[in-house]
Enzyme design. Structure first.
Site, mmCIF file in Angstrom:
data_model
loop_
_atom_site.group_PDB
_atom_site.id
_atom_site.type_symbol
_atom_site.label_atom_id
_atom_site.label_comp_id
_atom_site.label_asym_id
_atom_site.label_seq_id
_atom_site.Cartn_x
_atom_site.Cartn_y
_atom_site.Cartn_z
ATOM 1 C CD1 TRP A 146 6.222 4.785 48.288
ATOM 2 C CD2 TRP A 146 6.454 2.605 48.718
ATOM 3 N NE1 TRP A 146 7.057 4.254 47.319
ATOM 4 C CE2 TRP A 146 7.209 2.921 47.551
ATOM 5 C CE3 TRP A 146 6.454 1.288 49.170
ATOM 6 C CZ2 TRP A 146 7.941 1.968 46.843
ATOM 7 C CZ3 TRP A 146 7.189 0.340 48.473
ATOM 8 C CH2 TRP A 146 7.915 0.683 47.337
ATOM 9 C CG ASN A 147 10.039 1.193 52.231
ATOM 10 O OD1 ASN A 147 9.855 2.286 52.762
ATOM 11 N ND2 ASN A 147 11.238 0.661 52.122
ATOM 12 N N PRO A 171 4.129 11.783 55.447
ATOM 13 C CG PRO A 171 2.054 10.761 55.820
ATOM 14 C CD PRO A 171 2.826 12.036 56.072
ATOM 15 N N GLY A 219 14.227 7.921 51.003
ATOM 16 C CA GLY A 219 13.602 7.711 49.710
ATOM 17 C C GLY A 219 14.625 7.479 48.624
ATOM 18 C CB SER A 220 14.303 7.636 44.979
ATOM 19 O OG SER A 220 13.945 8.973 44.696
ATOM 20 C CD GLU A 241 17.951 4.361 54.844
ATOM 21 O OE1 GLU A 241 17.814 3.783 53.744
ATOM 22 O OE2 GLU A 241 17.333 4.052 55.858
ATOM 23 C CG LEU A 242 19.460 9.178 49.587
ATOM 24 C CD1 LEU A 242 20.335 10.034 48.710
ATOM 25 C CD2 LEU A 242 18.063 9.763 49.725
ATOM 26 C CB CYS A 275 16.659 0.931 52.190
ATOM 27 S SG CYS A 275 16.881 0.648 53.950
ATOM 28 C CD GLU A 370 16.780 1.004 45.671
ATOM 29 O OE1 GLU A 370 16.867 0.719 46.878
ATOM 30 O OE2 GLU A 370 16.571 2.157 45.257
#
Length: 506
Positions: A146-147, A171, A219-220, A241-242, A275, A370
């Site tokens: 969502w960012n 999404p 995401g996470s 990509e975390l 991120c 984080e």
């Protein structure tokens, strides 16, 4: 670019609300998970024609889409602000980034997809022509956070579409409306039915994984593990990509004003929900006080609020706000000091003020977990070696930054940091460098986005085609030859293969 763990399954329709104001941004219709298989089947059918257009034909469509994005930038940014609570300053960054990526991909896609000749490993094999062909995977599933609802939805999808794949985008359930607008734009630009959007949470995401030939997830770390496990069950390749906890190192010879400006922007941009944001700073003792003073000066000039005239907006929801509050409260209780901010303001909206923390250490979550919020913890260190050690003392390894007046020295520090990218005398700049790979080490991910031609080829299968240059020499080691002939062939192969090792070993 971290997202929270998906919520339970959604059904019917819902109103999407602005987290800064509570106002309705629009209505979303959730996808039934059982429909995803049918949608993916339609993409597979359309993909064959899309692949058949060739790289140049696809580039023309992508060019028209870039023009559409430019012409509808105001409309897209208005939707971004409405469903994320971003400031207009932050919202303005996404569409130009996509247009830049499209411009690059259009230029190189023909080269990326062209068969690649490979030399023979030994003179004996020079009788063969070796070519590697890149064949697109039919359906690429993109699960986006969502960012950055525009950038994260399409920065990978662009490479997949250029390669000749169809894209199945899910999404975040927090920001579904912008994705629908992007899909409509694809259709208005004349794009074929190779770009579909499905809306929902965990069950829809699982259906996307189950019906894709490649999965791109942003995401996470916790959710990334689940994505990897589910994709592995089908032996489907994936790229993750975390999360990140990106460090900045400020040397004693750094331009302090530049470093302070970079730290504040890198930490507060998009309310810290990036991120590759600056999440912790290690400053050499001789310049520590000066750096902290410069940072506080810059932060005090920031204006928080959604829409026009502010620097950054709200956090996406109360859950993300709670993480930021916890990190700050725990740090203060353990002896840290907040030089700015430090507590949630009154009023509505999921806002948190820009917070500079000092007297911090690695016993505090604000330095090790984080945060994904507008905080900037700063730690004094006695040496560069200590800064490197502390920077690497993390389960994450996404990116980092080093500030020094000596670029050669900064490069030497950079290659000692355990992460996928390091910016020297800048922050977040690697995101703009589409010829370089962007990938995380350790729990920050697997694989990479971008990377020049590799950013397109990652969505392809490689097929080696070996053809004869001449009819001479074929079948030298076949069974129909005599045993003496086979022995001579094996001896010749051994002598030729050993020629270089013998020369190198001397």
């Amino acid at each position: 670019m971290t997202a929270t763990t998906p919520a339970p399954a959604l059904s019917g329709t819902d109103t999407v609300r602005n987290p800064a104001t509570g106002e309705a941004a629009g209505e979303v219709r959730w996808t039934d998970p059982s429909d995803v298989e049918v949608i993916a089947a339609g993409l597979r059918t359309a993909q064959r024609e899309w692949e058949g257009r060739g790289a140049k034909g696809r580039a023309k469509v992508l060019a028209r889409y870039a023009v559409w994005l430019g012409e509808h930038r105001d409309e897209i940014e208005k939707m971004l602000i409405a469903e994320t609570g971003k400031s207009s300053t932050d919202a303005a960054q996404e569409v130009p980034l996509l247009i830049m990526i499209l411009s690059y991909v259009i230029k190189v896609v023909d080269k990326a997809m062209a068969p690649e000749s490979r030399p023979a490993a030994l003179p004996l094999m020079a009788i063969k022509k070796i070519a590697v062909h890149y064949r697109p995977r039919p359906v690429v599933g993109v699960i986006a956070p969502w960012n950055y609802p525009v950038a994260n939805a399409l920065m990978d999808a662009i490479g997949a579409l250029a390669a000749g794949c169809a894209v199945l985008l899910k999404p975040s359930e927090q920001t579904p409306l912008t994705a629908e607008l992007l899909r409509e734009g694809w259709q208005q630009a004349g794009g074929p039915d190779v770009f579909a959007v499905v809306q929902g949470a965990r069950e829809v995401a699982e259906a996307v994984i189950d019906n894709s030939d490649y999965v791109q997830f942003t995401g996470s770390t916790a959710t990334g593990r689940k994505v990897a496990e589910r994709a592995a069950q089908r032996l489907v390749p994936f790229s993750l990509e975390l999360g990140g906890k990106d460090p900045m190192i400020v040397c004693e010879d750094a331009d302090i004003d530049l470093a302070a400006h970079a730290a504040v922007w890198g930490a507060m941009f998009n309310a810290g929900q990036t991120c590759v944001s600056v999440e912790r700073v290690y400053v050499l003792e001789p310049v520590y006080d000066k750096f902290v003073a410069a940072v506080v000066r810059d932060v005090q000039a920031l204006q928080m609020g959604a829409g026009e005239g502010t620097h950054f907006g709200a956090l996406i929801n109360d859950q993300q706000l709670a993480v930021t509050e916890r990190h700050v409260k725990e740090a203060l209780a353990a002896g840290a000091r907040a030089l700015t901010g430090g507590e949630r303001p009154g009023g509505s909206g999921s806002f948190y003020p820009p917070t500079v923390l000092v007297d911090v250490d690695h016993s505090m979550a604000c330095m090790t977990e984080e945060t994904f919020g507008p905080t900037l913890p700063i730690m004094k260190v006695g040496s560069v070696e200590e800064a490197i050690r502390l920077s690497n003392d993390s389960p994450y390894g996404l990116s980092a930054s080093v500030f020094s007046g000596d670029v050669a020295r900064a490069k030497d520090i950079a290659i000692q940091l355990d992460c996928g990218a390091v910016n020297i005398n800048d922050v977040i700049a690697n995101l703009m460098c589409t010829t370089a790979p962007m990938g995380g080490w350790k729990t920050s991910g697997i694989g990479a986005r971008f990377g020049g031609l590799d950013g397109i080829r990652k969505f392809c299968r490689q097929e080696a085609v070996v053809s004869p240059r001449t009819s001479v020499g074929a079948g030298g080691n076949y069974y129909h030859n005599s045993l003496k002939a086979l022995a001579r062939m094996n001896a010749l192969m051994t002598r030729m293969a050993l020629a270089r090792p013998r020369r190198t070993a001397k």
